[in-house]
Design an enzyme around this catalytic site. Structure first.
Site: not given
Length: 459
Positions: A10-11, A22, A40, A44, A81, A290, A441
């Site tokens: 993900a990250a 960009r 990717s 979860c 790595v 993480d 409510w």
């Protein structure tokens, strides 16, 4: 310029994708290394694939290595790595299938190695059938184990947090007899004990044996396969053992390479996700996901909250900045949600224990209500708990335990925590109402009213 990404989930891949948006291939070369087979994917979703709610493993994969290649991002799976040479601005990469090594230069390095399961010494056995649940490779191995012959009949899940309760459900859905072991007085330590006790009662009602205050002493094997879990209260038969003991930041590579880590064990970054050392930013080094620590917006303290939501946002922020833009990550408030069969559990902000550690004086309010109008078919019960600062009434945290349609109400409470609202302000929130969706409510408003009364009574 060249961006090297360490970690293909993900990250890391969010950062790579944003940087590519960009800067084109002529301006920025992007090379990503992933030690597993997949990129990717939704970690979860692994328990729900194992349990059968998700039928196809590939449904969990958002983008394949080929799709990244088509977008101008070179991805190398099964490549790890193993070293970072900060002075030379190079990484050492090992081909896990070919045993070869090479060096790769970088101008920007995106450190996104994620987290690794906590694995005590007693879990490191010379045998098969013991699994962590962190990567899609882990999930694939569990799925294959459950499908093999003779098929497992008994499962022991060790640890009653998010992963533990979700995997307990998955094992039940696969037809196994399941025992959940937790060393604390109740499962789901991410909520307060009174709410955790409700979770435990509900899990037992699903046919799962829950043993709390239980420490594992060891594992036994027979013919190279797991056969039992040893505890002070007795030995439990087990055809499969799942470890749900939490995770820690995967920062071993950083430590070996001389990159400092923070008090939580994760990498320290600034708001733009640049890695921070004792003397300022490390030139060209970024981190997200993480493996990093971040700031809790309520307590103001550094925390490690390993969730895919944060990983994607942090990776996006890093990628925007690497690509020449400007973005920041403002911190977290610990919002989380899970389910065990029909039981839903949610939290946001601080628990009582966390609020006490942060130095807050507070009051609490707990109410029981229904998800719909009581007369409307299918109305389920839920318990909502609020924690508010004693003097100001500021909402510090909230928890929900209930049946269908309960847990997502945590989102309105998360917005209130994020914006430092008081419980009295919350009583006037214009929340939606119709009998199929809520009582007139809403439970959130009832809890806010009760919390307001508690604040006024406390003076």
């Amino acid at each position: 310029m060249k961006l090297v990404v360490v970690g293909g989930d993900a990250a890391g891949m969010s950062a790579a994708s944003q940087a590519r948006k960009r800067l084109g291939p002529d301006e920025l070369e992007i090379v990503a290394f992933e030690r597993g087979h997949f990129t990717s994917y939704s970690a979860c979703g692994i328990p729900y694939w194992i349990g059968g709610a998700v039928k196809d493993r590939d449904a969990l994969i958002a983008r394949t290595p080929q799709e990244f290649h088509d977008a101008g991002i070179s991805v190398h799976t099964r490549h790890e790595v193993v070293a970072i040479d900060l002075a030379a601005r190079e990484v050492v990469v090992q081909d896990l299938d070919g045993d070869g090594e090479r060096r790769e230069s970088y101008d920007h390095l995106m450190y996104a190695t994620g987290a690794v399961p906590v694995t005590p010494d007693w879990a490191r056995i010379d045998g098969e059938g013991v699994f962590g649940v962190q990567t899609l490779d882990d999930g694939t191995a569990i799925h294959a184990w459950l499908d093999r012959e003779p098929q497992p009949r008994t499962a022991v899940v060790i640890g009653g947090g998010y992963v533990g309760v979700e995997m307990a459900e998955a094992m039940v859905r696969r037809g196994l007899a399941v025992t959940l072991l937790e060393k604390s007085p109740q499962p789901m330590g991410t909520v307060d004990p009174d709410m955790g006790e409700r979770v435990g009662e509900a899990i037992r009602g699903l046919g799962i044996e829950v043993r709390t205050r239980t420490h594992v002493q060891g594992l036994e094997t027979t013919d190279g396969r797991i056969s039992a879990v040893v505890t002070p209260q007795g030995t439990l038969p087990a055809d499969i053992v799942v470890l749900g003991l939490g995770v820690r930041p995967n920062t071993a590579l950083a430590v070996r390479s001389g990159i400092p880590i923070g008090v939580t064990g994760g990498l320290r970054t600034d708001l733009r996700m640049r890695v921070v050392g004792p003397h300022g930013h490390l030139d060209g080094i970024w981190a997200a996901g993480d493996c990093v620590q971040t700031m809790h917006r309520v307590s103001g303290q550094p925390v490690h909250v390993p969730l895919g939501t944060h990983a994607n946002k942090q990776g996006r922020v890093a990628g925007i900045n690497i690509g020449g833009g400007y973005a920041t990550f403002p911190g977290v408030i610990g919002t989380g949600v899970t389910k065990v069969c029909e039981l839903e559990v949610a939290r946001t902000g601080l628990t009582e224990k966390e609020a006490t550690a942060a130095g807050f004086a507070f009051v609490t309010a707990t109410v029981e209500s229904t998800s719909r109008a009581g007369y409307y078919p299918g109305a389920g019960t839920m318990v909502v708990k609020l924690i508010a600062e004693k003097r100001t009434g500021m909402l510090l945290g909230a928890q929900i335990v209930g049946r269908e349609e309960a847990a997502k109400r945590i989102d309105s409470l998360a917005v209130a925590v994020w914006n430092s609202m008081t419980v009295e302000e919350m009583t006037a929130l214009d929340l939606s109402y119709a009998p199929p969706f809520s009582p007139v409510w809403d439970p959130v408003l009832i809890a806010a009213r009760k919390a307001t009364d508690a604040v006024h009574a406390a003076g």
